[in-house]
Design an enzyme around this catalytic site. Structure first.
Site, PDB file in Angstrom:
ATOM      1  N   TYR A 192      18.534   3.896 -12.551  1.00 40.54           N
ATOM      2  CA  TYR A 192      17.731   2.951 -11.990  1.00 40.54           C
ATOM      3  C   TYR A 192      18.599   1.545 -12.110  1.00 40.54           C
ATOM      4  O   TYR A 192      18.779   1.059 -13.275  1.00 40.54           O
ATOM      5  CB  TYR A 192      16.330   2.628 -12.612  1.00 40.54           C
ATOM      6  CG  TYR A 192      15.176   3.596 -12.448  1.00 40.54           C
ATOM      7  CD1 TYR A 192      15.287   4.519 -11.007  1.00 40.54           C
ATOM      8  CD2 TYR A 192      14.289   3.997 -13.422  1.00 40.54           C
ATOM      9  CE1 TYR A 192      14.464   5.395 -10.919  1.00 40.54           C
ATOM     10  CE2 TYR A 192      13.165   5.092 -13.062  1.00 40.54           C
ATOM     11  CZ  TYR A 192      13.148   5.601 -11.926  1.00 40.54           C
ATOM     12  OH  TYR A 192      12.346   6.502 -11.643  1.00 40.54           O
ATOM     13  N   LEU A 229      -0.180   4.215  -6.996  1.00 39.01           N
ATOM     14  CA  LEU A 229      -0.505   3.015  -5.750  1.00 39.01           C
ATOM     15  C   LEU A 229       0.264   3.662  -4.677  1.00 39.01           C
ATOM     16  O   LEU A 229       0.222   2.694  -3.846  1.00 39.01           O
ATOM     17  CB  LEU A 229      -0.088   1.845  -6.433  1.00 39.01           C
ATOM     18  CG  LEU A 229      -1.131   1.245  -7.699  1.00 39.01           C
ATOM     19  CD1 LEU A 229      -0.656   0.099  -8.060  1.00 39.01           C
ATOM     20  CD2 LEU A 229      -2.598   1.764  -7.334  1.00 39.01           C
ATOM     21  N   ARG A 289       3.272   3.488  -4.235  1.00 32.10           N
ATOM     22  CA  ARG A 289       4.367   2.399  -4.174  1.00 32.10           C
ATOM     23  C   ARG A 289       3.895   0.974  -3.509  1.00 32.10           C
ATOM     24  O   ARG A 289       4.756   0.221  -3.385  1.00 32.10           O
ATOM     25  CB  ARG A 289       5.602   3.200  -3.287  1.00 32.10           C
ATOM     26  CG  ARG A 289       6.171   4.327  -3.971  1.00 32.10           C
ATOM     27  CD  ARG A 289       7.111   4.921  -3.118  1.00 32.10           C
ATOM     28  NE  ARG A 289       7.638   6.116  -3.302  1.00 32.10           N
ATOM     29  CZ  ARG A 289       8.602   6.363  -4.030  1.00 32.10           C
ATOM     30  NH1 ARG A 289       9.266   5.546  -4.473  1.00 32.10           N
ATOM     31  NH2 ARG A 289       8.820   7.777  -4.590  1.00 32.10           N
ATOM     32  N   GLY A 290       2.664   0.866  -4.048  1.00 32.85           N
ATOM     33  CA  GLY A 290       1.991  -0.278  -3.387  1.00 32.85           C
ATOM     34  C   GLY A 290       1.205  -0.168  -2.215  1.00 32.85           C
ATOM     35  O   GLY A 290       0.374  -0.962  -1.823  1.00 32.85           O
ATOM     36  N   SER A 296      -2.416  -0.113  -3.078  1.00 35.70           N
ATOM     37  CA  SER A 296      -2.856  -1.016  -3.905  1.00 35.70           C
ATOM     38  C   SER A 296      -3.898  -2.010  -3.565  1.00 35.70           C
ATOM     39  O   SER A 296      -4.377  -2.861  -4.307  1.00 35.70           O
ATOM     40  CB  SER A 296      -1.471  -1.956  -4.536  1.00 35.70           C
ATOM     41  OG  SER A 296      -0.964  -2.709  -3.300  1.00 35.70           O
TER      42      SER A 296
HETATM   43  N1  LIG Z   1       9.985  11.353 -11.218  1.00 36.43           N
HETATM   44  C1  LIG Z   1      10.285  10.664 -10.078  1.00 36.43           C
HETATM   45  O1  LIG Z   1      10.377  11.128  -9.222  1.00 36.43           O
HETATM   46  C2  LIG Z   1       9.827   9.092  -9.745  1.00 36.43           C
HETATM   47  C3  LIG Z   1       9.648   8.677  -8.667  1.00 36.43           C
HETATM   48  C4  LIG Z   1       9.227   7.230  -8.512  1.00 36.43           C
HETATM   49  C5  LIG Z   1       9.040   6.441  -9.606  1.00 36.43           C
HETATM   50  N2  LIG Z   1       8.817   7.108 -10.804  1.00 36.43           N
HETATM   51  C6  LIG Z   1       8.402   6.372 -11.996  1.00 36.43           C
HETATM   52  O2  LIG Z   1       7.205   5.948 -11.882  1.00 36.43           O
HETATM   53  C7  LIG Z   1       7.030   4.570 -11.811  1.00 36.43           C
HETATM   54  C8  LIG Z   1       6.151   4.192 -10.995  1.00 36.43           C
HETATM   55  O3  LIG Z   1       6.167   4.433  -9.693  1.00 36.43           O
HETATM   56  P1  LIG Z   1       5.863   3.402  -8.689  1.00 36.43           P
HETATM   57  O4  LIG Z   1       6.725   2.063  -9.166  1.00 36.43           O
HETATM   58  O5  LIG Z   1       6.430   3.762  -7.247  1.00 36.43           O
HETATM   59  O6  LIG Z   1       4.497   3.472  -8.500  1.00 36.43           O
HETATM   60  P2  LIG Z   1       3.261   2.565  -7.962  1.00 36.43           P
HETATM   61  O7  LIG Z   1       2.735   1.985  -9.354  1.00 36.43           O
HETATM   62  O8  LIG Z   1       2.573   3.533  -7.146  1.00 36.43           O
HETATM   63  O9  LIG Z   1       3.808   1.262  -7.319  1.00 36.43           O
HETATM   64  C9  LIG Z   1       4.155   0.253  -7.767  1.00 36.43           C
HETATM   65  C10 LIG Z   1       4.265  -0.953  -6.715  1.00 36.43           C
HETATM   66  O10 LIG Z   1       2.875  -1.176  -6.267  1.00 36.43           O
HETATM   67  C11 LIG Z   1       2.802  -2.627  -6.073  1.00 36.43           C
HETATM   68  N3  LIG Z   1       1.642  -3.102  -6.723  1.00 36.43           N
HETATM   69  C12 LIG Z   1       0.260  -3.755  -6.243  1.00 36.43           C
HETATM   70  N4  LIG Z   1      -0.493  -4.032  -7.040  1.00 36.43           N
HETATM   71  C13 LIG Z   1      -0.074  -3.381  -8.270  1.00 36.43           C
HETATM   72  C14 LIG Z   1      -0.772  -3.355  -9.748  1.00 36.43           C
HETATM   73  N5  LIG Z   1      -1.767  -3.863  -9.742  1.00 36.43           N
HETATM   74  N6  LIG Z   1      -0.025  -2.524 -10.556  1.00 36.43           N
HETATM   75  C15 LIG Z   1       1.235  -2.202 -10.081  1.00 36.43           C
HETATM   76  N7  LIG Z   1       1.720  -2.117  -9.186  1.00 36.43           N
HETATM   77  C16 LIG Z   1       1.153  -2.838  -7.974  1.00 36.43           C
HETATM   78  C17 LIG Z   1       3.963  -3.212  -6.622  1.00 36.43           C
HETATM   79  O11 LIG Z   1       4.882  -3.613  -5.469  1.00 36.43           O
HETATM   80  P3  LIG Z   1       5.184  -5.250  -5.315  1.00 36.43           P
HETATM   81  O12 LIG Z   1       5.706  -5.591  -6.544  1.00 36.43           O
HETATM   82  O13 LIG Z   1       6.159  -5.132  -4.514  1.00 36.43           O
HETATM   83  O14 LIG Z   1       3.829  -5.845  -4.980  1.00 36.43           O
HETATM   84  C18 LIG Z   1       4.528  -2.400  -7.533  1.00 36.43           C
HETATM   85  O15 LIG Z   1       6.076  -2.388  -7.231  1.00 36.43           O
HETATM   86  C19 LIG Z   1       8.528   4.231 -11.658  1.00 36.43           C
HETATM   87  O16 LIG Z   1       8.684   2.745 -12.296  1.00 36.43           O
HETATM   88  C20 LIG Z   1       9.216   5.212 -12.345  1.00 36.43           C
HETATM   89  O17 LIG Z   1       9.355   4.742 -13.617  1.00 36.43           O
HETATM   90  C21 LIG Z   1       9.323   8.410 -10.887  1.00 36.43           C
END
Ligand SMILES: NC(=O)c1ccc[n+]([C@@H]2O[C@H](COP(=O)([O-])OP(=O)(O)OC[C@H]3O[C@@H](n4cnc5c(N)ncnc54)[C@H](OP(=O)(O)O)[C@@H]3O)[C@@H](O)[C@H]2O)c1
Length: 332
Positions: free
Chosen positions: A56, A206, A208-209, A212
């Site tokens: 990352y 979420l 990826r948003g 959300s």
């Molecule tokens: N193992 C794997 O293959 C894999 C793949 C992907 C991720 N991951 C892990 O999972 C974690 C979470 O994944 P993700 O970031 O894609 O998931 P997510 O929580 O579904 O999406 C996060 C995005 O949602 C938006 N958002 C809007 N409201 C929110 C709120 N209240 N709280 C949090 N986010 C909000 C933000 O985008 P904006 O800031 O642009 O508004 C944020 O960047 C990653 O950081 C990583 O550590 C693992």
């Protein structure tokens, strides 16, 4: 903050984990100062599980975490690190290396960047067909014995791979996408994890948003934002998926909570063996996500949600076709 235990052999962690990926990579618009303030706010709220990957931001995410943990008690954090995905100098994705010596090499760099002498949960981000999972877990179990890592996790593997891996060494948790619109694990993978006593750290809760409540058809991701290339975020798929979100909004408003809180509470409610990782990059988003830990969805809420978003309701696959073909978890 409530706690949950990762599988039958893993550490006890906060019921909600913080995923740091978007603070360094993939989603554009991160701010380093705000990212660190968000990690601090999470720690202060009792979040202990912090998820990162060495790829990352090509090490940036681990160094950011090191900075955020400066002056804090490292023992209070449960650091989960993924390895294996390789990047070129432009950040392009150039494959996966999970051969035994590569793993040892990756871990050495990770420990230096994090400024710690152990990783709590270490996992390959993806399994490659050319390296048997037994060899990967065998190498990781040597690293457990040597004290460099405390637990072994996996990511995006199918039920059979999970069984094979677990025979070599207990697997603490499987990190895999799980949300209201990504329910593929329910058929085989989640029941197998439960049978084996393997926990689930759910990412993309979420989507990826997308679900959300803060995404809109007017929000066009920058070309270098990963979401610009995901099938669910474009064209007709996007319109259809946002229509689902609007139905969810009606349910959320009736409960006096937000869409994101309903989506997170739904995953939290699927079982105590599941720990959602949220990807908040700002303190306001984090506060909203933390609010979900006190939302209990009633049977009536769950039925209303299921009626508007049944399994398989999303338009588009969760990754593009090339990545879907590479995912062990998508193979029967
Ligand atoms: N193992 C794997 O293959 C894999 C793949 C992907 C991720 N991951 C892990 O999972 C974690 C979470 O994944 P993700 O970031 O894609 O998931 P997510 O929580 O579904 O999406 C996060 C995005 O949602 C938006 N958002 C809007 N409201 C929110 C709120 N209240 N709280 C949090 N986010 C909000 C933000 O985008 P904006 O800031 O642009 O508004 C944020 O960047 C990653 O950081 C990583 O550590 C693992």
């Amino acid at each position: 903050m409530d706690t949950r235990t990762l599988g039958t052999t893993g550490p006890t962690v906060s019921a909600l984990g913080l995923g740091l990926m978007g603070m360094s990579d993939l989603y554009t618009g991160a701010d380093e100062t705000e990212s660190i303030a968000t990690i601090h706010a999470a720690l202060d709220a009792g979040v202990t599980l912090l998820d990162t990957g060495d790829f990352y931001g090509q090490g940036h995410n681990e160094m950011l975490l090191r900075e955020a943990l400066r002056g804090r008690n490292r023992e209070n954090a449960v650091i989960s690190v993924k390895f294996g995905s390789m990047r070129d100098p432009q950040g392009g994705w150039i494959g996966n290396d999970i051969r035994p010596n590569a793993i040892k090499n990756f871990l050495g760099y990770t420990l230096r960047r994090l400024g710690t002498d152990y990783v709590d949960v270490y996992r390959p981000s993806r399994i490659s067909p050319d390296v048997p999972v037994e060899d990967v877990v065998g190498t990781l179990s040597e690293l457990v014995a040597a004290g460099h890592i405390r637990n072994i996790g996996l990511s995006e593997v199918n039920a059979e791979t999970l069984r094979r891996a677990h025979k070599v060494h207990p697997i603490t948790d499987l990190q895999i996408e799980y949300s209201l619109i990504s329910r593929g694990i329910e058929q085989d993978i989640l029941p197998t994890a439960r049978e084996l006593g393997v926990g689930v750290t759910a990412y993309g809760v979420l989507s990826r948003g997308l679900i959300s409540g803060h995404w809109s058809a007017q929000r066009t991701p920058a070309p270098d934002d990963y979401r610009a290339h995901l099938p669910r975020f474009s064209g007709e798929n996007l319109d259809r998926n946002l229509a689902l979100v609007e139905q969810l909004r009606t349910i959320a408003e009736a409960r006096g909570v937000t869409v994101a809180q309903v989506a997170i509470a739904w995953v939290l409610g699927r079982g105590d063996d599941i720990v959602p990782l949220v990807g908040a990059r700002r303190r306001d988003r984090l506060a909203e996500a933390l609010g979900a830990t006190t939302v209990t969805l009633t049977d009536a809420d769950l039925a209303a949600i299921e009626a508007v978003i049944p399994a398989g309701a999303a338009a588009g696959t969760r990754y593009d076709a090339g990545h879907m073909a590479f995912l062990d978890s998508e193979r029967p």
